[in-house]
Design a protein around this motif. Structure first.
Motif, PDB file in Angstrom:
ATOM      1  N   GLY A  33     -31.564 -28.901 -23.632  1.00  8.04           N
ATOM      2  CA  GLY A  33     -31.975 -30.093 -24.379  1.00  8.04           C
ATOM      3  C   GLY A  33     -31.009 -30.230 -25.536  1.00  8.04           C
ATOM      4  N   PRO A  34     -30.871 -31.428 -26.103  1.00 11.45           N
ATOM      5  CA  PRO A  34     -29.912 -31.598 -27.200  1.00 11.45           C
ATOM      6  C   PRO A  34     -30.063 -30.575 -28.315  1.00 11.45           C
ATOM      7  CG  PRO A  34     -30.717 -33.716 -26.468  1.00 11.45           C
ATOM      8  CD  PRO A  34     -31.517 -32.690 -25.725  1.00 11.45           C
ATOM      9  N   GLY A  35     -31.307 -30.273 -28.707  1.00 11.01           N
ATOM     10  CA  GLY A  35     -31.512 -29.319 -29.795  1.00 11.01           C
ATOM     11  C   GLY A  35     -31.044 -27.917 -29.475  1.00 11.01           C
ATOM     12  N   SER A  36     -31.002 -27.583 -28.182  1.00 10.34           N
ATOM     13  CA  SER A  36     -30.570 -26.236 -27.814  1.00 10.34           C
ATOM     14  C   SER A  36     -29.083 -26.029 -28.046  1.00 10.34           C
ATOM     15  CB  SER A  36     -30.901 -25.967 -26.336  1.00 10.34           C
ATOM     16  OG  SER A  36     -30.150 -26.800 -25.488  1.00 10.34           O
ATOM     17  N   ARG A  37     -28.333 -27.132 -28.234  1.00 10.62           N
ATOM     18  CA  ARG A  37     -26.894 -27.033 -28.458  1.00 10.62           C
ATOM     19  C   ARG A  37     -26.549 -26.711 -29.906  1.00 10.62           C
ATOM     20  NH1 ARG A  37     -23.491 -29.841 -25.290  1.00 10.62           N
ATOM     21  NH2 ARG A  37     -22.447 -30.795 -27.087  1.00 10.62           N
ATOM     22  N   VAL A  38     -27.493 -26.951 -30.815  1.00  9.53           N
ATOM     23  CA  VAL A  38     -27.170 -26.867 -32.245  1.00  9.53           C
ATOM     24  C   VAL A  38     -26.701 -25.471 -32.635  1.00  9.53           C
ATOM     25  CG1 VAL A  38     -28.076 -27.085 -34.585  1.00  9.53           C
ATOM     26  CG2 VAL A  38     -28.738 -28.748 -32.823  1.00  9.53           C
ATOM     27  N   ALA A  39     -27.460 -24.458 -32.252  1.00  5.20           N
ATOM     28  CA  ALA A  39     -27.113 -23.093 -32.664  1.00  5.20           C
ATOM     29  C   ALA A  39     -25.770 -22.671 -32.106  1.00  5.20           C
ATOM     30  CB  ALA A  39     -28.206 -22.118 -32.231  1.00  5.20           C
ATOM     31  N   SER A  40     -25.508 -22.983 -30.829  1.00  2.00           N
ATOM     32  CA  SER A  40     -24.241 -22.537 -30.236  1.00  2.00           C
ATOM     33  C   SER A  40     -23.051 -23.234 -30.890  1.00  2.00           C
ATOM     34  CB  SER A  40     -24.246 -22.792 -28.722  1.00  2.00           C
ATOM     35  OG  SER A  40     -24.406 -24.165 -28.437  1.00  2.00           O
ATOM     36  N   ILE A  41     -23.194 -24.541 -31.202  1.00  3.84           N
ATOM     37  CA  ILE A  41     -22.098 -25.250 -31.876  1.00  3.84           C
ATOM     38  C   ILE A  41     -21.918 -24.708 -33.293  1.00  3.84           C
ATOM     39  CG2 ILE A  41     -21.317 -27.490 -32.715  1.00  3.84           C
ATOM     40  CD1 ILE A  41     -22.812 -28.767 -30.373  1.00  3.84           C
ATOM     41  N   ARG A  42     -23.039 -24.507 -33.974  1.00  6.17           N
ATOM     42  CA  ARG A  42     -22.969 -23.976 -35.350  1.00  6.17           C
ATOM     43  C   ARG A  42     -22.271 -22.623 -35.374  1.00  6.17           C
ATOM     44  NH1 ARG A  42     -25.919 -20.188 -37.574  1.00  6.17           N
ATOM     45  NH2 ARG A  42     -27.648 -20.310 -36.067  1.00  6.17           N
ATOM     46  N   LYS A  43     -22.678 -21.724 -34.489  1.00 12.01           N
ATOM     47  CA  LYS A  43     -22.079 -20.394 -34.467  1.00 12.01           C
ATOM     48  C   LYS A  43     -20.611 -20.452 -34.068  1.00 12.01           C
ATOM     49  CE  LYS A  43     -26.511 -18.183 -33.419  1.00 12.01           C
ATOM     50  NZ  LYS A  43     -27.340 -17.553 -32.366  1.00 12.01           N
ATOM     51  N   GLY A  44     -20.284 -21.387 -33.166  1.00 10.69           N
ATOM     52  CA  GLY A  44     -18.897 -21.534 -32.767  1.00 10.69           C
ATOM     53  C   GLY A  44     -17.997 -21.965 -33.904  1.00 10.69           C
ATOM     54  N   ARG A  45     -18.586 -22.600 -34.912  1.00  9.29           N
ATOM     55  CA  ARG A  45     -17.808 -23.010 -36.087  1.00  9.29           C
ATOM     56  C   ARG A  45     -17.945 -22.031 -37.245  1.00  9.29           C
ATOM     57  NH1 ARG A  45     -17.818 -27.081 -32.995  1.00  9.29           N
ATOM     58  NH2 ARG A  45     -16.559 -28.954 -33.311  1.00  9.29           N
ATOM     59  N   GLY A  46     -18.595 -20.919 -36.971  1.00  5.08           N
ATOM     60  CA  GLY A  46     -18.710 -19.875 -37.970  1.00  5.08           C
ATOM     61  C   GLY A  46     -19.584 -20.232 -39.152  1.00  5.08           C
ATOM     62  N   LEU A  47     -20.590 -21.074 -38.929  1.00  2.00           N
ATOM     63  CA  LEU A  47     -21.467 -21.516 -40.017  1.00  2.00           C
ATOM     64  C   LEU A  47     -22.814 -20.813 -39.931  1.00  2.00           C
ATOM     65  CD1 LEU A  47     -20.845 -25.369 -39.824  1.00  2.00           C
ATOM     66  CD2 LEU A  47     -20.113 -23.867 -41.677  1.00  2.00           C
ATOM     67  N   SER A  48     -23.335 -20.422 -41.078  1.00  2.00           N
ATOM     68  CA  SER A  48     -24.705 -19.923 -41.132  1.00  2.00           C
ATOM     69  C   SER A  48     -25.660 -21.109 -41.157  1.00  2.00           C
ATOM     70  CB  SER A  48     -24.913 -19.077 -42.391  1.00  2.00           C
ATOM     71  OG  SER A  48     -24.815 -19.880 -43.555  1.00  2.00           O
TER      72      SER A  48
ATOM     73  N   MET B   4     -33.078 -21.487 -26.827  1.00  2.00           N
ATOM     74  CA  MET B   4     -34.525 -21.521 -26.829  1.00  2.00           C
ATOM     75  C   MET B   4     -35.043 -21.056 -25.479  1.00  2.00           C
ATOM     76  SD  MET B   4     -36.699 -24.742 -26.180  1.00  2.00           S
ATOM     77  CE  MET B   4     -37.890 -24.137 -25.040  1.00  2.00           C
ATOM     78  N   LYS B   5     -36.087 -20.255 -25.444  1.00  2.00           N
ATOM     79  CA  LYS B   5     -36.598 -19.688 -24.212  1.00  2.00           C
ATOM     80  C   LYS B   5     -37.836 -20.425 -23.743  1.00  2.00           C
ATOM     81  CE  LYS B   5     -33.460 -16.482 -24.192  1.00  2.00           C
ATOM     82  NZ  LYS B   5     -32.383 -16.512 -23.197  1.00  2.00           N
ATOM     83  N   GLY B   6     -37.933 -20.577 -22.411  1.00  2.00           N
ATOM     84  CA  GLY B   6     -39.089 -21.221 -21.824  1.00  2.00           C
ATOM     85  C   GLY B   6     -40.221 -20.236 -21.639  1.00  2.00           C
ATOM     86  N   MET B   7     -41.263 -20.707 -20.919  1.00  2.00           N
ATOM     87  CA  MET B   7     -42.474 -19.904 -20.787  1.00  2.00           C
ATOM     88  C   MET B   7     -42.246 -18.646 -19.967  1.00  2.00           C
ATOM     89  SD  MET B   7     -45.242 -23.002 -20.354  1.00  2.00           S
ATOM     90  CE  MET B   7     -44.185 -24.015 -19.353  1.00  2.00           C
ATOM     91  N   ASN B   8     -41.211 -18.654 -19.106  1.00  2.00           N
ATOM     92  CA  ASN B   8     -40.923 -17.446 -18.349  1.00  2.00           C
ATOM     93  C   ASN B   8     -39.684 -16.717 -18.862  1.00  2.00           C
ATOM     94  OD1 ASN B   8     -38.848 -19.054 -17.553  1.00  2.00           O
ATOM     95  ND2 ASN B   8     -39.321 -19.024 -15.352  1.00  2.00           N
ATOM     96  N   GLY B   9     -39.249 -17.120 -20.063  1.00  2.00           N
ATOM     97  CA  GLY B   9     -38.135 -16.441 -20.701  1.00  2.00           C
ATOM     98  C   GLY B   9     -36.775 -17.048 -20.404  1.00  2.00           C
ATOM     99  N   THR B  10     -36.724 -18.077 -19.552  1.00  2.00           N
ATOM    100  CA  THR B  10     -35.446 -18.687 -19.254  1.00  2.00           C
ATOM    101  C   THR B  10     -35.082 -19.706 -20.327  1.00  2.00           C
ATOM    102  OG1 THR B  10     -36.512 -20.375 -17.901  1.00  2.00           O
ATOM    103  CG2 THR B  10     -35.757 -18.400 -16.776  1.00  2.00           C
ATOM    104  N   SER B  11     -33.800 -20.005 -20.429  1.00  2.00           N
ATOM    105  CA  SER B  11     -33.337 -20.959 -21.424  1.00  2.00           C
ATOM    106  C   SER B  11     -33.620 -22.380 -20.948  1.00  2.00           C
ATOM    107  CB  SER B  11     -31.832 -20.780 -21.647  1.00  2.00           C
ATOM    108  OG  SER B  11     -31.357 -21.702 -22.590  1.00  2.00           O
ATOM    109  N   VAL B  12     -34.185 -23.197 -21.836  1.00  2.00           N
ATOM    110  CA  VAL B  12     -34.502 -24.586 -21.515  1.00  2.00           C
ATOM    111  C   VAL B  12     -33.500 -25.484 -22.225  1.00  2.00           C
ATOM    112  CG1 VAL B  12     -36.239 -26.403 -21.651  1.00  2.00           C
ATOM    113  CG2 VAL B  12     -36.941 -24.040 -21.248  1.00  2.00           C
TER     114      VAL B  12
END
Length: 387
Positions: A11-26, A1-9
């Protein structure tokens, strides 16, 4: 997730996509396995929705993780002295010079806990735990061992706040062992904390089983106000667990029981490091209403509690405002949610810096604000987040 200046912020929710993709799940596959909607999962991943601990537990189970692994833990500090004190539970050492001061030392430790002074709690714990354990071996009295059990309750609290689950589970194991030699109330407090390890790990049904077993014990071994206190802290734990499961029937059963025993106390009391009474029961109602997505109930209950005045310590006030903010955000009131987040940080900054709900509010508010917001930027900076 990107912050107001485009940097990654973070937080627990920001981990979901990376863990999901790491397990090869859509997203579709994970949503189906977890029993959540694809829309909700997508909004959590991009930062439009707060990742609640109930949803996080469902996602964690679907990916073979614990809740703590899903949420992420705070960085571990130097725990060597505390681990040394815990390790020597069964090895008596030198008696403390002034054992009569130990109850006051534990009271001071609990005041730091209630003020959410996490770093000071960690600093003092090893010495107080060591001295209390040595004294309990020498004295052999239930009162001395109750003091040791109470200190392990503080260790559990500190570990749970940081999501250091190995330490939390070790603490409750030692707490139970101390409780076997202590006054009966110590075993009830230990069961409440043991159920907390199930809560923190996402095994809500297991935690409810621990609570139900302990309720039976409390009803048979405790009496008077001690019985009401023991049952009260157990039913509040059961209320939280049932809310995370979205089990309305069990939630209502624990809620009704908690209010019944809370009526025995004209105001909140604090014993064995824990608060119980009508105000603390109200904070649990607010938290569980948010978990059940009954956001208007949460807000009206919180408004009544705040407007009417309260005596809650910072360790309860900060989560109160976090849950207040969570419901405000769910109802689309970003400005009010930011105000509540500021109140949480003002009440207990060390807790807010590691609490998953606080971090999620920062993440989502940053995502939703289209322009730079100095107030949000200040909070993010205190949390070590660049936006």
């Amino acid at each position: 997730m990107k912050g107001m200046n485009g940097t990654s912020v973070p937080g627990p929710g920001s981990r979901v996509a990376s863990i999901r993709k790491g397990r090869g799940l859509s997203q579709v596959a994970l949503a189906q396995k977890a029993g959540v909607s694809v829309s909700l999962l997508s909004k959590v991943e991009v930062g439009d929705r707060v990742l609640t601990q109930g949803v996080a537990a469902s996602l964690a189970r679907a990916m073979g993780l614990t809740l703590a692994q899903m949420l992420g833990s705070a960085p571990e500090e130097n725990l060597s002295a505390l681990n040394h004190a815990i390790r020597r539970f069964d090895l008596p050492g030198d008696r403390p010079d002034l054992p009569d001061r130990l109850p006051r030392e534990v009271d001071d430790l609990n005041r730091l806990r209630w003020d959410s002074e996490l770093s000071k709690v960690l600093e003092r714990l090893p010495r107080v735990l060591t001295e209390a354990t040595n004294h309990a071996h020498a004295a052999g009295s239930p009162a001395a061992w109750t003091l040791v059990a109470d200190i392990y309750g503080v260790v559990y609290w500190l570990a749970a706040r940081h999501r250091w689950m190995h330490l939390a589970e070790l603490a409750t194991m030692k707490q139970r062992l101390a409780a076997e030699r202590a006054d009966p109330i110590a075993a009830i407090v230990a069961a409440r904390d043991e159920a907390g390890t199930f809560l923190n790990s996402g095994d809500f049904a297991g935690g409810l089983a621990i609570v139900d077993r302990a309720v039976v014990a409390a009803e048979s071994v405790l009496g008077g106000h001690e019985r009401a206190f023991g049952l009260g802290i157990l039913h509040l734990r059961g209320l939280t667990l049932a809310g995370r499961l979205k089990d309305k029937q069990t939630m209502n059963r624990h809620l009704a029981a908690a209010w019944r025993v809370a009526d025995e106390f004209p105001s909140d009391i604090a014993v064995h490091g824990l608060h119980f009474g009508p105000e603390n029961t109200a904070t649990h109602v607010i938290s569980t209403a948010s978990d059940m997505e009954q956001h208007r109930t949460a807000l009206s209950t919180a408004d009544d509690l705040i407007r009417g005045g309260h005596s809650l310590p910072p360790t309860r006030v900060a989560p109160l405002y976090m849950n207040f903010g969570r419901s405000q955000l769910a109802l689309g009131d970003q400005d009010a949610a930011l105000e509540s987040l500021e109140e949480a940080w003002a009440s207990a900054p060390e807790m807010a810096a590691v609490h998953p709900t606080s971090l999620e509010l920062v993440r989502v508010l940053t995502s939703l604000h289209k322009r730079s917001n100095p107030r949000l930027t200040r909070i993010a900076a205190r949390a070590g987040i660049t936006i």
